[in-house]
Scaffold this active site. Structure first.
Site, PDB file in Angstrom:
ATOM      1  N   GLN B  32      -4.065   3.264   3.673  1.00 58.37           N
ATOM      2  CA  GLN B  32      -4.763   2.881   2.448  1.00 58.37           C
ATOM      3  C   GLN B  32      -6.011   2.077   2.751  1.00 58.37           C
ATOM      4  O   GLN B  32      -6.223   1.622   3.872  1.00 58.37           O
ATOM      5  CB  GLN B  32      -3.824   2.059   1.557  1.00 58.37           C
ATOM      6  CG  GLN B  32      -3.173   0.875   2.267  1.00 58.37           C
ATOM      7  CD  GLN B  32      -1.829   0.476   1.678  1.00 58.37           C
ATOM      8  OE1 GLN B  32      -1.545   0.737   0.519  1.00 58.37           O
ATOM      9  NE2 GLN B  32      -0.988  -0.174   2.480  1.00 58.37           N
ATOM     10  N   HIS B  63       6.128 -12.716  -7.713  1.00 55.81           N
ATOM     11  CA  HIS B  63       7.140 -12.857  -6.662  1.00 55.81           C
ATOM     12  C   HIS B  63       8.385 -13.592  -7.144  1.00 55.81           C
ATOM     13  O   HIS B  63       9.504 -13.220  -6.796  1.00 55.81           O
ATOM     14  CB  HIS B  63       6.525 -13.534  -5.424  1.00 55.81           C
ATOM     15  CG  HIS B  63       5.531 -12.642  -4.740  1.00 55.81           C
ATOM     16  ND1 HIS B  63       4.227 -13.011  -4.509  1.00 55.81           N
ATOM     17  CD2 HIS B  63       5.647 -11.377  -4.268  1.00 55.81           C
ATOM     18  CE1 HIS B  63       3.585 -12.011  -3.914  1.00 55.81           C
ATOM     19  NE2 HIS B  63       4.417 -11.016  -3.753  1.00 55.81           N
ATOM     20  N   GLU B 106       8.104  -2.557   5.770  1.00 52.98           N
ATOM     21  CA  GLU B 106       6.742  -2.333   5.258  1.00 52.98           C
ATOM     22  C   GLU B 106       6.142  -1.160   6.022  1.00 52.98           C
ATOM     23  O   GLU B 106       6.195  -1.126   7.258  1.00 52.98           O
ATOM     24  CB  GLU B 106       5.917  -3.608   5.459  1.00 52.98           C
ATOM     25  CG  GLU B 106       4.409  -3.456   5.326  1.00 52.98           C
ATOM     26  CD  GLU B 106       3.940  -3.037   3.926  1.00 52.98           C
ATOM     27  OE1 GLU B 106       4.356  -3.671   2.943  1.00 52.98           O
ATOM     28  OE2 GLU B 106       3.162  -2.055   3.840  1.00 52.98           O
ATOM     29  N   ASP B 137       8.531   3.638   6.892  1.00 52.36           N
ATOM     30  CA  ASP B 137       8.553   4.134   5.524  1.00 52.36           C
ATOM     31  C   ASP B 137       9.885   3.725   4.900  1.00 52.36           C
ATOM     32  O   ASP B 137      10.958   4.110   5.386  1.00 52.36           O
ATOM     33  CB  ASP B 137       8.415   5.663   5.582  1.00 52.36           C
ATOM     34  CG  ASP B 137       8.531   6.336   4.218  1.00 52.36           C
ATOM     35  OD1 ASP B 137       9.023   5.692   3.266  1.00 52.36           O
ATOM     36  OD2 ASP B 137       8.143   7.501   4.113  1.00 52.36           O
ATOM     37  N   ASP B 155       9.552  -3.942  -3.600  1.00 48.63           N
ATOM     38  CA  ASP B 155       8.256  -4.560  -3.863  1.00 48.63           C
ATOM     39  C   ASP B 155       7.177  -3.527  -3.553  1.00 48.63           C
ATOM     40  O   ASP B 155       6.395  -3.679  -2.624  1.00 48.63           O
ATOM     41  CB  ASP B 155       8.113  -5.802  -2.980  1.00 48.63           C
ATOM     42  CG  ASP B 155       6.853  -6.593  -3.301  1.00 48.63           C
ATOM     43  OD1 ASP B 155       6.171  -6.264  -4.282  1.00 48.63           O
ATOM     44  OD2 ASP B 155       6.559  -7.538  -2.544  1.00 48.63           O
ATOM     45  N   SER B 156       7.163  -2.466  -4.344  1.00 46.07           N
ATOM     46  CA  SER B 156       6.263  -1.340  -4.089  1.00 46.07           C
ATOM     47  C   SER B 156       4.979  -1.506  -4.877  1.00 46.07           C
ATOM     48  O   SER B 156       4.850  -2.395  -5.706  1.00 46.07           O
ATOM     49  CB  SER B 156       6.952  -0.056  -4.550  1.00 46.07           C
ATOM     50  OG  SER B 156       7.195  -0.125  -5.939  1.00 46.07           O
ATOM     51  N   ASP B 158       2.225   0.802  -7.466  1.00 42.35           N
ATOM     52  CA  ASP B 158       2.475   1.407  -8.789  1.00 42.35           C
ATOM     53  C   ASP B 158       3.134   2.787  -8.749  1.00 42.35           C
ATOM     54  O   ASP B 158       3.049   3.500  -7.757  1.00 42.35           O
ATOM     55  CB  ASP B 158       1.147   1.505  -9.548  1.00 42.35           C
ATOM     56  CG  ASP B 158       0.724   0.161 -10.100  1.00 42.35           C
ATOM     57  OD1 ASP B 158       1.509  -0.788  -9.992  1.00 42.35           O
ATOM     58  OD2 ASP B 158      -0.379   0.073 -10.641  1.00 42.35           O
ATOM     59  N   PRO B 162       0.424   6.297  -4.146  1.00 43.76           N
ATOM     60  CA  PRO B 162       1.177   6.527  -2.909  1.00 43.76           C
ATOM     61  C   PRO B 162       2.640   6.077  -2.971  1.00 43.76           C
ATOM     62  O   PRO B 162       3.478   6.618  -2.248  1.00 43.76           O
ATOM     63  CB  PRO B 162       0.401   5.722  -1.858  1.00 43.76           C
ATOM     64  CG  PRO B 162      -0.486   4.801  -2.618  1.00 43.76           C
ATOM     65  CD  PRO B 162      -0.748   5.440  -3.933  1.00 43.76           C
TER      66      PRO B 162
END
Lengths: 275, 275
Positions: B32, B63, B106, B137, B155-156, B158, B162
Site C-alpha cells: 500500500q 483503540h 500484520e 496475511d 483491526d483491519s 475498511d 484491500p
C-alpha cells in the site's frame, strides 16, 4: 459551472469541506451572515456566520437528540418553549407529541423566512395551529414573559460567538423561572472535543441551579468533532430513570436505548467532583 | 515553507482536511501507499492508500473501543490475537490487562517499522515480552495456526478495499475456529453512515455464526461521519450483561457506562428481523 467549496475550520488548520453545486442564497441579515448551498453530499446546507448550522442529510441527529430526551422524560409535556431554532427542526420534533402549545422565540426573522422557503422538510410545523412564533431576543423574552412551560429547549448557536449569553449562568437562572414545577430544560451545549473547558465550568453552575444537571451526547457528523453535547436540567426529573411514554414513530436516531446510552459520558468528560 | 493539505473524501464531494506542517514520510510498501504527516491540529497522522488510519490526537477513541468491550466482557482473557493493528494502538490497550500472550499478525512489516519510529505513543508495547509479532496475511495465519485464543481483535482497514476479505463470512467462520470455548471476537466493522447496507448484510451471516453477534458504536472524529461501528461476536458471552473486572486506569474514552451505552443502536441501525 464552477463548483463552490464550503469549508468550515474546526481548528485553525483543520475542518470539513463540501463541494456545493450552487449557492442558493447569501445575505447579511440584521444579526448575521446567512448562506444556503445546494450540495450533492448533504442536500441543502445552512451556514450562519460561516458555520454549518443544519444540513438536510444529518439534521435529524441534532434535532432528535435536542428534543426527545426531555420530551420523553417529562410525564406530560403540554406547553413547550423553544429558544432559537428558527430552522424549524426542533419544532418539528416537538409536534410529534400531543402538546397544547409551542412557542418559538427566534431573534432573526430572516432565518425563519429563508428556512420556510428553502428547507421545507424542517419547517413543515410552522403552520401548525398549536405553534406561536415570536421574533425576539430569547434572553429578553424569558425575562419579560409570565408564561410557564413544561419543557424548554435551547437551540442556540455555539458558546463562542453571538449566542454566548445563552450559555451563561444568568440566562439559566432566568430560564428556570419560566419552568413549571417538574419542568425540564434541554440545551445545546457545544463540542466536547473543542469546548471541554467551557463545558467543565458550565457544569459547575448548572449543578448549583438544578438538582439534576446532566450532560448527554450524540453524534452530529457535520458539527466539529462529530460528537455533540447537550445539557438536561431539572429539579425533579432524573432522565436516567425509566421513561414513561411510547417513543414517537418514524424517528431515525433516537430510541429509548439510545436515550439511556447518551447519558454515559466518556472518561474525558467525567465529573470528578462529587455533588 | 509551503504547507501541505491532506484531504480525505468521505463522499465524492465532501470530506475532511488537515493542513500539515510537513510530510514526514511517503512511500510505496509492497502492499500500500503509506504517508505520515505532522499536523498542528492532530499531531502525527498516518494515511494508508490515502485514508486516515490513525492520528495521535484521536486514536484513543478507536483503540479503546476496539479492545476494551471484549477484554472487559471476557472473565479471564489470557491469550490474545490481533489481526492487523500494525500501528500498535490495539496492542497497547490489550497490555493494560494481566494477559499471558498477545500475537499480532500484520501483513505489512513497513507499517510496524514506520510506526515504531514515528508513533512512539502507540508502539510502546511492541517490546513487551508477552508480545509476538508475526508478519503475515491474517487470513492465511488463522487458517494455518493451531493456536487458540480467548480474545481476537480484528483491526483491519475498511470493508471496501484491500481488507475486504477480512469482512466476509469465510473469514469469520475460520476465525471462530481459533477461539477457545467462551472466547470473544471484536472487529472494526465500518462507518454506519457510509457502509450501512454492507453492515446490514454482514449482520445476517454473523448472527448465523455466533450466538451473540452485536454491533456497537463509538465516536472517531477523523473517520468518515465521525461515528464508528464495531462487531462483538461470541457464542457464550453477552456483552450487555454485568462486566466482571475493574476497568484499567488512565483510559480517556472507555468506562463501564460507555460500554453499555455503546450497544444502544440508533433507529437507522436497528435490526428489524427477529432472531
Amino acid at each position: 459551472m464552477k463548483t463552490t467549496e464550503i469549508r468550515e475550520f474546526h481548528t485553525p488548520t483543520s475542518g470539513i469541506f463540501f463541494r456545493a453545486k450552487r449557492r442558493v442564497l447569501s445575505e447579511k441579515t440584521a444579526f448575521q451572515k446567512m448562506e444556503v448551498y445546494e450540495t450533492t453530499s448533504h442536500g441543502r446546507v445552512l451556514l450562519l456566520d460561516g458555520l454549518v448550522q443544519t444540513t438536510e442529510k444529518d439534521e435529524f441527529f441534532y434535532h432528535e437528540m435536542l428534543v426527545h430526551p426531555a420530551m420523553m422524560a417529562h410525564p406530560r409535556p403540554r406547553d413547550i418553549l423553544i429558544i432559537g431554532g428558527g430552522d424549524g427542526g426542533a419544532l418539528r420534533e416537538v409536534l410529534r407529541y400531543r402538546i397544547r402549545s409551542a412557542v418559538l422565540v427566534e431573534i432573526d426573522a430572516r432565518v425563519i423566512e429563508v428556512c420556510r422557503r428553502l428547507f421545507p422538510g424542517l419547517t413543515s410545523s410552522f403552520g401548525d395551529e398549536r405553534v406561536e412564533i415570536v421574533v425576539d431576543d430569547g434572553n429578553r423574552f424569558i425575562r419579560q414573559t409570565d408564561r410557564r412551560f413544561d419543557v424548554i429547549l435551547v437551540d442556540s448557536s455555539d458558546p463562542v460567538g453571538p449566542s454566548a449569553v445563552l450559555h451563561q449562568r444568568d440566562f439559566y437562572a432566568a430560564l428556570k423561572k419560566c419552568l413549571r414545577p417538574g419542568g425540564i430544560i434541554a440545551a445545546q451545549a457545544g463540542a466536547p472535543l473543542f469546548h471541554l473547558e467551557h463545558l467543565r465550568k458550565k457544569r459547575i453552575f448548572l449543578k448549583k441551579l438544578f438538582s439534576f444537571a446532566l450532560y448527554y451526547l450524540g453524534p452530529v457528523p457535520t458539527y466539529p468533532g462529530g460528537l455533540w453535547c447537550y445539557a438536561f436540567l431539572s429539579d425533579r426529573v432524573d432522565p436516567r430513570k425509566r421513561l414513561r411514554k411510547k417513543v414517537p414513530k418514524k424517528l431515525k436516531y433516537y430510541n429509548s436505548d439510545v436515550h439511556h446510552g447518551a447519558f454515559a459520558l466518556p472518561e474525558f468528560m467525567r465529573d470528578r467532583r462529587r455533588r
